[in-house]
Write a protein that holds these residues in place. Sequence first.
Motif, PDB file in Angstrom:
ATOM      1  N   LEU A  19      48.044  45.117  43.293  1.00  0.00           N
ATOM      2  CA  LEU A  19      46.811  45.686  42.458  1.00  0.00           C
ATOM      3  C   LEU A  19      46.050  46.548  42.837  1.00  0.00           C
ATOM      4  O   LEU A  19      45.960  47.018  42.302  1.00  0.00           O
ATOM      5  N   ALA A  20      47.285  47.510  43.716  1.00  0.00           N
ATOM      6  CA  ALA A  20      46.689  48.317  43.748  1.00  0.00           C
ATOM      7  C   ALA A  20      46.588  49.752  42.587  1.00  0.00           C
ATOM      8  O   ALA A  20      45.308  49.867  42.156  1.00  0.00           O
ATOM      9  N   PRO A  21      48.004  49.712  41.535  1.00  0.00           N
ATOM     10  CA  PRO A  21      47.358  49.986  39.922  1.00  0.00           C
ATOM     11  C   PRO A  21      45.871  49.630  39.581  1.00  0.00           C
ATOM     12  O   PRO A  21      45.851  50.650  38.819  1.00  0.00           O
ATOM     13  N   GLN A  22      45.920  48.300  40.075  1.00  0.00           N
ATOM     14  CA  GLN A  22      45.225  47.905  39.503  1.00  0.00           C
ATOM     15  C   GLN A  22      43.802  47.340  39.440  1.00  0.00           C
ATOM     16  O   GLN A  22      42.686  46.816  38.647  1.00  0.00           O
ATOM     17  N   VAL A  23      42.857  48.189  40.769  1.00  0.00           N
ATOM     18  CA  VAL A  23      41.790  48.035  41.702  1.00  0.00           C
ATOM     19  C   VAL A  23      40.892  48.471  40.455  1.00  0.00           C
ATOM     20  O   VAL A  23      39.986  47.958  40.087  1.00  0.00           O
ATOM     21  N   VAL A  24      40.912  49.460  40.061  1.00  0.00           N
ATOM     22  CA  VAL A  24      40.059  50.289  39.111  1.00  0.00           C
ATOM     23  C   VAL A  24      39.381  49.400  37.419  1.00  0.00           C
ATOM     24  O   VAL A  24      38.728  48.446  37.018  1.00  0.00           O
ATOM     25  N   PRO A  25      40.610  48.902  37.195  1.00  0.00           N
ATOM     26  CA  PRO A  25      40.294  47.756  36.290  1.00  0.00           C
ATOM     27  C   PRO A  25      39.987  46.322  36.375  1.00  0.00           C
ATOM     28  O   PRO A  25      39.114  45.760  35.838  1.00  0.00           O
ATOM     29  N   LEU A  26      40.299  46.125  37.908  1.00  0.00           N
ATOM     30  CA  LEU A  26      39.287  45.325  38.211  1.00  0.00           C
ATOM     31  C   LEU A  26      37.962  44.870  38.726  1.00  0.00           C
ATOM     32  O   LEU A  26      36.911  44.171  38.213  1.00  0.00           O
ATOM     33  N   GLU A  27      37.492  46.219  39.198  1.00  0.00           N
ATOM     34  CA  GLU A  27      36.195  46.370  39.519  1.00  0.00           C
ATOM     35  C   GLU A  27      35.849  46.389  38.012  1.00  0.00           C
ATOM     36  O   GLU A  27      34.789  46.076  38.502  1.00  0.00           O
ATOM     37  N   LYS A  28      35.899  47.168  37.290  1.00  0.00           N
ATOM     38  CA  LYS A  28      35.314  46.943  36.226  1.00  0.00           C
ATOM     39  C   LYS A  28      35.323  45.649  35.785  1.00  0.00           C
ATOM     40  O   LYS A  28      34.114  45.472  35.035  1.00  0.00           O
ATOM     41  N   ARG A  29      36.610  44.685  35.168  1.00  0.00           N
ATOM     42  CA  ARG A  29      36.129  43.443  34.729  1.00  0.00           C
ATOM     43  C   ARG A  29      35.141  42.331  35.686  1.00  0.00           C
ATOM     44  O   ARG A  29      34.629  41.621  34.359  1.00  0.00           O
ATOM     45  N   LEU A  30      35.350  43.256  37.283  1.00  0.00           N
ATOM     46  CA  LEU A  30      34.194  41.936  38.289  1.00  0.00           C
ATOM     47  C   LEU A  30      32.836  42.350  37.794  1.00  0.00           C
ATOM     48  O   LEU A  30      31.732  41.400  38.364  1.00  0.00           O
ATOM     49  N   ASP A  31      32.943  43.664  38.249  1.00  0.00           N
ATOM     50  CA  ASP A  31      31.105  44.260  37.584  1.00  0.00           C
ATOM     51  C   ASP A  31      31.292  44.422  39.069  1.00  0.00           C
ATOM     52  O   ASP A  31      30.077  44.237  39.585  1.00  0.00           O
TER      53      ASP A  31
END
Length: 111
Positions: A19-31
């Motif tokens: 998940l580490a490389p995708q934390v920012v996209p996850l945060e954006k997706r879930l707001d």
Amino acid sequence: MTTTRIHRFLGDDEYSFDLAPQVVPLEKRLDLGIGEIAQRVVSGRFHHRDLIEIIRFALIGAGTSPEGAKNLIEIFVDGAPVSPVHALANEILSATWDGAEPEPEHQHEPA
């Protein structure tokens, strides 16, 4: 040395999750920030979508194509019992937060 990549069984085989490389996209997706996401999942106050997106983004972060990750989610996560999905999401978040011991690489190639 620790890593944020783990290998776990999902549906039909072992897959890599990071998940580490995708934390920012996850945060954006879930707001939501990663701290709040982790808090919700660990406390049991999560939405099912939280679990789905954690697993999907972790598959992508480990090299699975976005389409492959979407297909794995549709086949093995949507409609599956919540407890094992929750456990996997917890393990992914734990590796992201604290790191994990490196595991030998598995033969399964990302989808």
